[in-house]
Design a protein around this motif. Structure first.
Motif, mmCIF file in Angstrom:
data_model
loop_
_atom_site.group_PDB
_atom_site.id
_atom_site.type_symbol
_atom_site.label_atom_id
_atom_site.label_comp_id
_atom_site.label_asym_id
_atom_site.label_seq_id
_atom_site.Cartn_x
_atom_site.Cartn_y
_atom_site.Cartn_z
ATOM 1 N N SER A 44 -11.237 -2.609 11.632
ATOM 2 C CA SER A 44 -10.923 -1.227 11.970
ATOM 3 C C SER A 44 -11.288 -0.294 10.822
ATOM 4 N N ASP A 45 -11.728 0.920 11.187
ATOM 5 C CA ASP A 45 -12.029 1.929 10.175
ATOM 6 C C ASP A 45 -10.854 2.866 9.953
ATOM 7 N N ALA A 46 -9.679 2.528 10.506
ATOM 8 C CA ALA A 46 -8.499 3.357 10.295
ATOM 9 C C ALA A 46 -8.098 3.324 8.826
ATOM 10 N N ILE A 47 -7.529 4.439 8.356
ATOM 11 C CA ILE A 47 -7.079 4.518 6.980
ATOM 12 C C ILE A 47 -5.927 3.531 6.777
ATOM 13 N N SER A 48 -5.946 2.823 5.666
ATOM 14 C CA SER A 48 -4.926 1.816 5.381
ATOM 15 C C SER A 48 -3.587 2.501 5.127
ATOM 16 N N GLU A 49 -2.641 2.335 6.046
ATOM 17 C CA GLU A 49 -1.358 3.009 5.926
ATOM 18 C C GLU A 49 -0.518 2.460 4.777
ATOM 19 N N ASP A 50 -0.754 1.201 4.388
ATOM 20 C CA ASP A 50 0.048 0.603 3.330
ATOM 21 C C ASP A 50 -0.585 0.747 1.952
ATOM 22 N N ALA A 51 -1.716 1.451 1.883
ATOM 23 C CA ALA A 51 -2.415 1.617 0.609
ATOM 24 C C ALA A 51 -1.816 2.771 -0.182
ATOM 25 N N GLN A 52 -2.122 2.811 -1.481
ATOM 26 C CA GLN A 52 -1.657 3.902 -2.324
ATOM 27 C C GLN A 52 -2.410 5.177 -1.981
ATOM 28 N N ALA A 53 -1.861 6.306 -2.446
ATOM 29 C CA ALA A 53 -2.367 7.603 -2.035
ATOM 30 C C ALA A 53 -3.837 7.799 -2.394
ATOM 31 N N GLY A 54 -4.222 7.398 -3.619
ATOM 32 C CA GLY A 54 -5.613 7.582 -4.035
ATOM 33 C C GLY A 54 -6.579 6.761 -3.208
ATOM 34 N N VAL A 55 -6.162 5.545 -2.820
ATOM 35 C CA VAL A 55 -7.009 4.693 -1.974
ATOM 36 C C VAL A 55 -7.154 5.319 -0.597
ATOM 37 N N ARG A 56 -6.043 5.839 -0.056
ATOM 38 C CA ARG A 56 -6.088 6.484 1.266
ATOM 39 C C ARG A 56 -6.962 7.732 1.223
ATOM 40 N N ASP A 57 -6.916 8.458 0.102
ATOM 41 C CA ASP A 57 -7.738 9.668 -0.020
ATOM 42 C C ASP A 57 -9.227 9.339 0.030
ATOM 43 N N ILE A 58 -9.640 8.292 -0.726
ATOM 44 C CA ILE A 58 -11.067 7.969 -0.749
ATOM 45 C C ILE A 58 -11.513 7.415 0.601
ATOM 46 N N GLU A 59 -10.628 6.686 1.290
ATOM 47 C CA GLU A 59 -10.969 6.217 2.632
ATOM 48 C C GLU A 59 -11.113 7.392 3.590
ATOM 49 N N ALA A 60 -10.258 8.401 3.430
ATOM 50 C CA ALA A 60 -10.375 9.604 4.261
ATOM 51 C C ALA A 60 -11.672 10.346 3.976
ATOM 52 N N MET A 61 -12.057 10.437 2.703
ATOM 53 C CA MET A 61 -13.291 11.125 2.342
ATOM 54 C C MET A 61 -14.515 10.432 2.936
ATOM 55 N N THR A 62 -14.494 9.084 2.967
ATOM 56 C CA THR A 62 -15.649 8.365 3.521
ATOM 57 C C THR A 62 -15.762 8.548 5.027
ATOM 58 N N LEU A 63 -14.662 8.990 5.674
ATOM 59 C CA LEU A 63 -14.703 9.225 7.115
ATOM 60 C C LEU A 63 -15.295 10.578 7.474
ATOM 61 N N VAL A 64 -15.327 11.518 6.517
ATOM 62 C CA VAL A 64 -15.750 12.869 6.862
ATOM 63 C C VAL A 64 -17.079 13.284 6.241
ATOM 64 N N TRP A 65 -17.515 12.613 5.197
ATOM 65 C CA TRP A 65 -18.726 13.116 4.580
ATOM 66 C C TRP A 65 -19.978 12.580 5.257
ATOM 67 N N THR A 66 -21.064 13.273 5.000
ATOM 68 C CA THR A 66 -22.338 12.941 5.625
ATOM 69 C C THR A 66 -23.119 11.975 4.748
ATOM 70 N N LYS A 67 -24.174 11.417 5.336
ATOM 71 C CA LYS A 67 -25.045 10.555 4.545
ATOM 72 C C LYS A 67 -25.681 11.320 3.406
ATOM 73 N N GLN A 68 -26.002 12.592 3.664
ATOM 74 C CA GLN A 68 -26.625 13.401 2.617
ATOM 75 C C GLN A 68 -25.700 13.538 1.405
ATOM 76 N N HIS A 69 -24.396 13.765 1.663
ATOM 77 C CA HIS A 69 -23.450 13.879 0.560
ATOM 78 C C HIS A 69 -23.263 12.545 -0.143
ATOM 79 N N LEU A 70 -23.264 11.445 0.621
ATOM 80 C CA LEU A 70 -23.124 10.128 0.011
ATOM 81 C C LEU A 70 -24.316 9.823 -0.888
#
Length: 590
Positions: A44-70
């Motif tokens: 699943s690509d769902a954000i890890s609910e049991d992860a720490q805040a910084g890990v959840r933030d980077i997972e959220a960022m990878t869900l919204v950015w484009t290939k160009q930004h990556l």
């Protein structure tokens, strides 16, 4: 699964979450679990609910950015590595001249002991910072430390203030590259990760050739101080595009409801107490101070009239040893431990960390005075010596692409380290026992450096792959920090051994080898590379200095070679993990 699809089904609201709840729920290292290979992460690509805040933030960022930004982030990382590698190459070339300007050439490796220790040990608190606060916040903090270090070195008035600047610089430099390494792990599949790490280190292929000329330019021009001052301006400028990309995509994820608003009801004093416990500040101070005092005693004892019987040396050894013992007892009862021991239970993680320590101990033993050897014994210029000394850096970075390709192709990495990396490293260092001597053609030294470089490219990549493949995404930052900590402590031990061998053999050999007319200048010759280079090549005094270098270097190389017996055992501990069968990260990744 596309990131757009994930955003549609994730809850759009931005609920308020207590950072204290997050810390209590996820950051206790004593409860960290090492997952088996087969049960790593769901698809699943769902954000890890049991992860720490910084890990959840980077997972959220990878869900919204484009290939160009990556792709833009990776290009920005490449340029940051390029500037930092160029600065580091220049700094290493300048170091003997900096210490010699204060008539302390024998302290060349000593100034790196404390900075190496602090820089490496700080990565574990930094891992918690970027896991709790976020990757961008940790990156900016490390950039600040790096710039402070560069400014301090540029303005130093002695070896002590220069060493203080080195501490800030190496905390910042190691931290900056560490955060970027974690970011690469966050945004690349396990299968491609070794290639991405090879890409990030590729700037060394260029900076190897320009660090020496830049150092020469500053030495012959405005002076070595401007070498540090210039990069205190250049580095923040080159880091700004990546900071901008972090900010833009963090805001995008926040607006999409993927990053909840977090509030803390703690007072300032309560926050200080909370984070002091969370980052185990007391444990960090215990182990850093203890190791620094204990190791420094071996490097500075020769400067004392009473040598080992000097009160300061005895105090350093006793207090340093007691602080290290106190650290062990503190960690047994600390609310939050500095070293997450349960991660080290995994034999692959432990074996990779031991290999990292052994490699760095060995490297810093044989490399401690190698650059000075090339200048004095082989008579190379600053630029030529930098080319030879950076053969290892260039070769290892180039061969890491080959290693990355084979890891991607076969899915395996253990065999590369066990049957190729370790044996070739031992061979290269062992051959230098005979070839790194006066009157031996420089080509043989370069040949040995090529052997060690190719093997090093294999070992560095495979050891990092080992610690990452053995755990989950939530623990990536921590295991990389543990591996880096072992490396830095190993580097400090290696520098200590090199300095101890040097101070106990080089002045004695000078006293035996120098012609009678030069014996009165022995203290100055020992203290300054500039004095050593002042004697013409081929003169009796220069020949005696070269002979003394060779005799001291032989002991260093024997010790460095013998250590690699332990490398075989550490790699043998690894599990033979197939990285092609594991999914570890989420969202838009490479």
């Amino acid at each position: 699964m596309s990131s757009k699809f994930n955003i549609l089904w994730l809850r759009p609201e931005a609920p308020t979450v207590s950072t204290e709840d997050i810390g209590e729920k996820t950051s206790n290292d004593k409860d960290a679990a090492v997952h088996d290979t087969a049960a790593d992460v769901s698809d699943s690509d769902a954000i890890s609910e049991d992860a720490q805040a910084g890990v959840r933030d980077i997972e959220a960022m990878t869900l919204v950015w484009t290939k160009q930004h990556l792709y833009g982030a990776y290009i920005a990382i490449w340029f940051i590595y390029f500037v930092d590698a160029m600065q580091q190459s220049m700094s290493n070339s300048l170091l003997p001249f900096v210490t010699s300007s204060f008539y302390s050439h024998s302290l060349t490796p000593v100034v790196g002991i404390l900075s190496s220790l602090i820089g490496g040990l700080f990565k574990l608190p930094l891992a918690k910072i970027i896991d709790i606060w976020g990757r961008p916040q940790g990156f900016c903090l490390m950039l600040f430390c790096l710039v402070i270090g560069l400014i301090t070195m540029a303005a130093c008035d002695g070896v002590k203030s220069y060493a203080a600047g080195q501490v800030f610089y190496w905390v910042g430099y190691n931290g900056l590259t560490y955060v970027m390494g974690v970011f690469i792990a966050d945004t690349s599949s396990l299968r491609n990760r070794s290639l991405m790490f090879a890409f990030a280190s590729s700037p060394y292929l260029i900076t190897t050739w320009i660090g020496g000329p830049i150092a020469t330019g500053f030495l012959n021009g405005p002076g070595w101080r401007w070498g540090y001052g210039a990069f205190s301006i250049i580095t923040p400028f080159i880091c700004s595009p990546l900071i901008w990309l972090f900010y833009v995509n963090y805001r995008k994820a926040h607006e999409a409801g993927l990053i909840p608003k977090r509030e803390s009801n703690r007072t300032f004093a309560q926050s200080l107490k909370y984070y002091a416990i969370e980052f185990d500040i007391f444990g960090v101070l215990l182990i850093a101070t203890g190791l620094a005092l204990f190791l420094l005693a071996f490097s500075i004892y020769s400067y004392q009239t009473l040598l080992w019987k000097a009160p300061i040396i005895i105090c350093f050894l006793i207090i340093g040893g007691l602080l290290c013992i106190a650290f062990v007892f503190w960690e047994m009862y600390a609310p939050k431990t500095f070293i997450p021991y349960k991660l080290l239970v995994d034999r692959t993680v432990l074996g990779a960390c031991l290999l990292a320590a052994i490699i760095f101990v060995s490297f810093y033993i044989w490399d401690g005075y190698f650059y000075s050897f090339l200048l004095v014994v082989n008579g190379l210029t600053v630029t030529e010596a930098s080319y030879v000394s950076y053969t290892y850096t260039m070769g290892s970075c180039l061969f890491s692409f080959v290693v990355g390709y084979f890891v991607r192709l076969t899915g395996r990495f253990r065999w590369i380290a066990l049957w190729f990396g370790v044996p070739l490293t031992a061979l290269g260092i062992g051959l230098m026992i005979n070839f790194r001597q006066p009157d031996v053609n420089i080509g043989y030294i370069v040949m040995c450096q090529v052997f060690i470089a190719v093997a090093g490219g294999a070992l560095v990549i495979t050891e990092q792959m080992a610690v990452m493949a053995a755990t989950t995404h939530q623990n990536i930052a921590v295991v990389l920090a543990i591996e880096a900590m072992f490396s830095s402590v190993g580097g400090a031990i290696g520098s200590t051994v090199a300095s101890a061998i040097w101070t106990s053999t080089f002045p004695q050999r000078l006293a035996v080898n120098l012609p009678a007319e030069s014996l009165a200048d022995l203290p100055n010759i020992y203290a300054s590379i500039t004095e050593q280079l002042a004697y013409p090549v081929g003169s009796p005094t220069r020949h005696a200095i070269a002979q003394s270098y060779g005799e001291s270097q032989r002991y260093m190389l024997i010790a460095a070679t013998a250590l690699h017996v332990l490398s075989f055992a550490s790699v043998w501990m690894w599990k033979d993990i197939d990285v092609n069968k594991r999914k570890q990260v989420k969202g838009m990744v490479i």
